[in-house]
Design a protein around this motif. Structure first.
Motif, mmCIF file in Angstrom:
data_model
loop_
_atom_site.group_PDB
_atom_site.id
_atom_site.type_symbol
_atom_site.label_atom_id
_atom_site.label_comp_id
_atom_site.label_asym_id
_atom_site.label_seq_id
_atom_site.Cartn_x
_atom_site.Cartn_y
_atom_site.Cartn_z
ATOM 1 N N TYR A 372 18.867 37.715 0.483
ATOM 2 C CA TYR A 372 19.890 38.720 0.205
ATOM 3 C C TYR A 372 20.904 38.180 -0.804
ATOM 4 O O TYR A 372 21.407 37.059 -0.661
ATOM 5 C CB TYR A 372 20.610 39.119 1.498
ATOM 6 C CG TYR A 372 21.485 40.343 1.340
ATOM 7 C CD1 TYR A 372 20.954 41.615 1.501
ATOM 8 C CD2 TYR A 372 22.827 40.211 0.997
ATOM 9 C CE1 TYR A 372 21.743 42.745 1.345
ATOM 10 C CE2 TYR A 372 23.628 41.331 0.836
ATOM 11 C CZ TYR A 372 23.076 42.590 1.002
ATOM 12 O OH TYR A 372 23.862 43.703 0.842
ATOM 13 N N ASP A 393 31.087 38.901 0.555
ATOM 14 C CA ASP A 393 31.053 39.579 1.849
ATOM 15 C C ASP A 393 30.189 38.788 2.836
ATOM 16 O O ASP A 393 28.964 38.785 2.742
ATOM 17 C CB ASP A 393 30.505 40.998 1.666
ATOM 18 C CG ASP A 393 30.680 41.847 2.918
ATOM 19 O OD1 ASP A 393 31.043 41.298 3.984
ATOM 20 O OD2 ASP A 393 30.465 43.068 2.819
ATOM 21 N N LYS A 396 27.348 40.364 5.256
ATOM 22 C CA LYS A 396 26.011 40.667 4.746
ATOM 23 C C LYS A 396 25.008 39.548 5.043
ATOM 24 O O LYS A 396 23.824 39.687 4.746
ATOM 25 C CB LYS A 396 26.065 40.916 3.236
ATOM 26 C CG LYS A 396 27.002 42.045 2.810
ATOM 27 C CD LYS A 396 26.533 43.395 3.321
ATOM 28 C CE LYS A 396 27.406 44.507 2.763
ATOM 29 N NZ LYS A 396 26.999 45.848 3.266
#
Length: 409
Positions: A372, A393, A396
């Protein structure tokens, strides 16, 4: 003397003073600051260039005025000057050398904010004799601003970082003209317009250059400089080695704390926590060499994290077992702060990463957690410059991720 504190801060520079300010604001006053120098204030104390204060006070200030203003903000906080921490031990126990002898001090939390030091001559592999007249920019500033002395009359400067140009400013204030600025790279490491300042001072900048010989027995008399394969002599009475900042991590390397083998800096998470929960670290000892105002801003934040920690402990709130996700870096990156992410306390949804590269590189900085992408942005990266990856972030991060990886491609 009180030997037991809520918080002991090691280092009375901008980071340590800012942390103390936040702690006091949060109602924590049982604080001690340990400073090895004679006076508090850190590096800014002997800087006379007006590049401080824009973030902290919304106006430009000379370094010594900036330091005085920060000291004023910590009120009656106990500052032990001429005191040196000899060792860290688990559970916040410190061995400290003071004027009265060696003492053992204890704190619920310890903040290590020991700052940086410049790389002197020998680690730069400049060989030869050891005549008088070889010093660093920090030593130059102390001679000129703290002692009122003129240590040289026609020096050369090695390096082209921001501090190298501040050395030019210091020499100007002392009525001294530098005979040259020597940089091994193909461009200066400070912002390019700084060359105009050197030109205004009548100081030539030699790129792709290095010192191959230092002449003089008792005192520096000249240097031989090699530029693009051609050698030439510069007559001078001093060599000022500037920049090449490294974190002051000697204590860390001798301690029980986890640290990075290459830089010696402690492994910290997004809260500034070290591997021992009693210890925090912040400031330029982690990421040399950010500006004084930037370290001050960081100190305010870290002080808040320490206050949260102490108050949660005081109220006996539950603390989860720490689960740390390591941060790995690509071959072109020198370091990352933080160096791991604490997944057990995720009340911080976003964080910034402060990275620095080993050499000039332009490309896409990518932060991955497993497969990711947490961050992806084009950057022009130069060594010695902070590269701030903002607002990553953390929510995530996937549960099966085994590391976070930062690369420049």
């Amino acid at each position: 003397m009180n030997l037991n504190y809520d918080v002991i801060i090691i280092g009375a520079g901008p980071t340590g003073l800012a942390a103390a300010q936040t702690l006091r604001r949060r109602g924590i006053h049982n604080i001690a600051i340990i400073e090895r120098e004679e006076h508090a204030g850190g590096v800014p104390r002997h800087c006379q260039h007006p590049t401080f204060g824009l973030l902290a006070f919304k106006r430009p200030m000379k370094g010594n005025k900036f330091a005085q203003a920060l000291i004023k903000r910590v009120g009656d906080t106990q500052i032990y000057t001429r005191s040196t921490v000899v060792s860290f031990q688990p559970n916040g126990i410190l061995t400290v050398s003071m004027s009265d002898g060696i003492v053992e001090m204890h704190a619920k939390r310890v903040l290590v904010a020991t700052g940086v030091r410049e790389t002197p001559r020998h680690p730069r592999l400049v060989t030869g004799l050891r005549p008088q007249g070889i010093l660093t920019a920090g030593a130059l500033q102390q001679f000129v601003y703290l002692k009122g002395k003129k240590p040289c009359r026609n020096p050369v400067i090695v390096g082209s970082e921001l501090v190298s140009f501040s050395a030019l400013w210091t020499l100007k204030n002392a009525g001294v003209k530098a005979q040259g600025m020597i940089e091994s790279g193909s461009r200066i490491l400070a912002y390019k317009p700084a060359v105009l300042f050197a030109k205004a001072m009548g100081t030539p900048v030699y790129l792709n250059s290095k010192i191959t010989q230092i002449g003089g027995l008792e005192r520096v008399e000249y240097v031989v400089v090699e530029t693009a394969g051609q050698s030439h002599k510069i007559m001078c009475d001093s060599i000022i080695f500037t920049g090449g900042f490294v974190g002051e991590n000697t204590l860390i390397r001798k301690s029980h704390l986890d640290f990075d083998a290459n830089t010696g800096k402690p492994v910290t998470d997004q809260y500034g926590h070290c591997s021992d929960i009693h210890y925090y670290a912040a400031g330029n000892m982690l990421h040399p060499a950010d500006m004084g105002d930037q370290c001050y801003q960081e100190g305010l934040i870290i002080g808040g994290h320490i206050a949260d920690d102490i108050l949660a402990h005081h109220h006996k709130l539950s603390i989860n077992n720490t689960v740390r996700l390591p941060v790995s870096i690509g071959s072109s990156i020198r370091f990352s702060v933080p160096a791991c992410i604490d997944l057990s306390v995720m009340n911080m949804d976003k964080t910034d990463f402060n990275i620095q590269v080993k050499h000039a590189i332009t490309g896409t900085v990518k932060v991955m957690a497993g497969d990711y992408i947490l961050y992806e942005k084009h950057h022009r990266c130069l060594p010695t410059r902070r590269i701030l990856l903002k607002g990553i972030d953390l929510t995530k991060i996937q549960p099966d991720a085994t590391e976070i990886r930062i690369t420049v491609v």
